[in-house]
Design a protein around this motif. Structure first.
Motif, mmCIF file in Angstrom:
data_model
loop_
_atom_site.group_PDB
_atom_site.id
_atom_site.type_symbol
_atom_site.label_atom_id
_atom_site.label_comp_id
_atom_site.label_asym_id
_atom_site.label_seq_id
_atom_site.Cartn_x
_atom_site.Cartn_y
_atom_site.Cartn_z
ATOM 1 N N GLU A 45 58.489 74.093 -88.502
ATOM 2 C CA GLU A 45 58.873 72.938 -87.673
ATOM 3 C C GLU A 45 59.290 73.398 -86.280
ATOM 4 O O GLU A 45 58.899 72.804 -85.263
ATOM 5 N N ARG A 46 60.083 74.451 -86.238
ATOM 6 C CA ARG A 46 60.542 74.970 -84.949
ATOM 7 C C ARG A 46 59.371 75.495 -84.131
ATOM 8 O O ARG A 46 59.301 75.285 -82.911
ATOM 9 N N PHE A 47 58.441 76.160 -84.797
ATOM 10 C CA PHE A 47 57.243 76.672 -84.123
ATOM 11 C C PHE A 47 56.458 75.531 -83.469
ATOM 12 O O PHE A 47 56.059 75.620 -82.304
ATOM 13 N N ILE A 48 56.258 74.453 -84.196
ATOM 14 C CA ILE A 48 55.503 73.320 -83.653
ATOM 15 C C ILE A 48 56.260 72.673 -82.492
ATOM 16 O O ILE A 48 55.685 72.361 -81.443
ATOM 17 N N THR A 49 57.575 72.497 -82.666
ATOM 18 C CA THR A 49 58.389 71.868 -81.627
ATOM 19 C C THR A 49 58.320 72.654 -80.317
ATOM 20 O O THR A 49 58.186 72.073 -79.229
ATOM 21 N N LEU A 50 58.377 73.974 -80.415
ATOM 22 C CA LEU A 50 58.354 74.811 -79.214
ATOM 23 C C LEU A 50 56.988 74.834 -78.534
ATOM 24 O O LEU A 50 56.879 75.247 -77.381
ATOM 25 N N HIS A 51 55.953 74.399 -79.258
ATOM 26 C CA HIS A 51 54.603 74.390 -78.677
ATOM 27 C C HIS A 51 54.168 72.996 -78.221
ATOM 28 O O HIS A 51 53.034 72.825 -77.779
ATOM 29 N N VAL A 52 55.055 72.021 -78.354
ATOM 30 C CA VAL A 52 54.734 70.696 -77.825
ATOM 31 C C VAL A 52 54.805 70.766 -76.292
ATOM 32 O O VAL A 52 55.822 71.200 -75.736
ATOM 33 N N PRO A 53 53.726 70.365 -75.592
ATOM 34 C CA PRO A 53 53.714 70.471 -74.119
ATOM 35 C C PRO A 53 54.581 69.420 -73.459
ATOM 36 O O PRO A 53 55.086 68.500 -74.115
ATOM 37 N N LYS A 54 54.746 69.550 -72.173
ATOM 38 C CA LYS A 54 55.526 68.567 -71.432
ATOM 39 C C LYS A 54 54.812 67.213 -71.465
ATOM 40 O O LYS A 54 53.593 67.127 -71.593
ATOM 41 N N VAL A 55 55.594 66.162 -71.353
ATOM 42 C CA VAL A 55 55.054 64.805 -71.409
ATOM 43 C C VAL A 55 54.269 64.512 -70.128
ATOM 44 O O VAL A 55 54.761 64.733 -69.019
#
Length: 241
Positions: free
Chosen positions: A82-92
């Motif tokens: 979950e943390r891995f995915i969250t950190l790879h979400v790009p800027k809005v």
């Protein structure tokens, strides 16, 4: 700071987890298969024999320790993903959000899977509490009663001068009583069936953990490109794919 966390999460979680998934799944599948080789009816016959003993079910205690360890490790692994995915979400930003939608869907799957494992894990301690309550009705009771008494006496000596001597003393005794009334058959059956139910719950938990690794691992393998670079390597906002 967050860039370092992002790089660390990619190397320390996803890559390491993907490398170990095969062994994890095979080990869990082997243990589940061995446990399922014994039917619940046969397990009940075995557990009934020890249902009146003032002792834990050693087999289930060992199995619970193993299942708890695997479930706890799985919950923590899923949290790392979950943390891995969250950190790879790009800027809005506007446009080209197809990859981000994939990230959110995978994150949802991981979170719900982890929640299921955590819920089953949290329910495990209730087994010993429930079993202790049932055992009180089938195990012979042993009680010790201690009593203490005080005694006194007076001795009188005859002679030229009368003398009176008072003596006192204390004594104690203890009595051990054991209640050995034959337990009700339904009470014995209740203990055995609780053990059977818990055995099934532990097997089910191991299956959930195994299937969690399979589902999440398969999802990561199929969508890793989008999870790492949801907008493509260049992040071109004009591209829809």
């Amino acid at each position: 700071m967050f860039a370092q966390l992002k790089d660390a999460s990619a190397q320390a979680t996803v890559e390491a987890l993907e490398a170990s998934l095969g062994d994890k799944v095979m080990a869990l599948d082997g243990r589940v298969g061995a446990l399922q080789a014994t039917s619940l009816a046969d397990a009940e016959k075995t557990y009934t024999k020890g249902a009146t003993a003032a002792a834990v079910n050693a087999e289930l205690c060992e199995l619970q320790t193993y299942a708890r360890g695997e479930a706890a490790a799985c919950v923590l692994d899923l949290r790392k993903i979950e943390r891995f995915i969250t950190l790879h979400v790009p800027k809005v930003e506007d446009g080209n959000n197809f990859g981000v939608a994939i990230q959110l869907e995978v994150a949802k799957l991981v979170k719900e899977t982890g929640k299921e494992c955590k819920g089953l894990l949290d329910a495990l301690p209730a087994y010993h509490k429930d079993r202790a309550a049932l055992l009180e009705k089938v195990v012979a009771r042993t009680t010790t009663e201690t009593s203490e008494a005080t005694s006194s006496s007076t001795d009188e000596e005859k002679g030229t001068e009368a003398k009176t001597t008072a003596k006192s003393g204390k004594s104690s005794s203890s009595t051990t009583k054991t209640s050995s009334a034959k337990p009700l058959p339904d009470a014995v059956a209740a203990v055995a069936q609780l053990d059977v139910q818990h055995r099934f719950a532990l097997i089910f938990l191991l299956e959930v953990v195994r299937d969690a690794y399979i589902a999440v691992g398969d999802c990561l393998e199929k969508n890793k490109g989008k999870l790492v670079a949801p907008k493509g390597e260049g992040g071109n906002a004009m591209s829809m794919f």
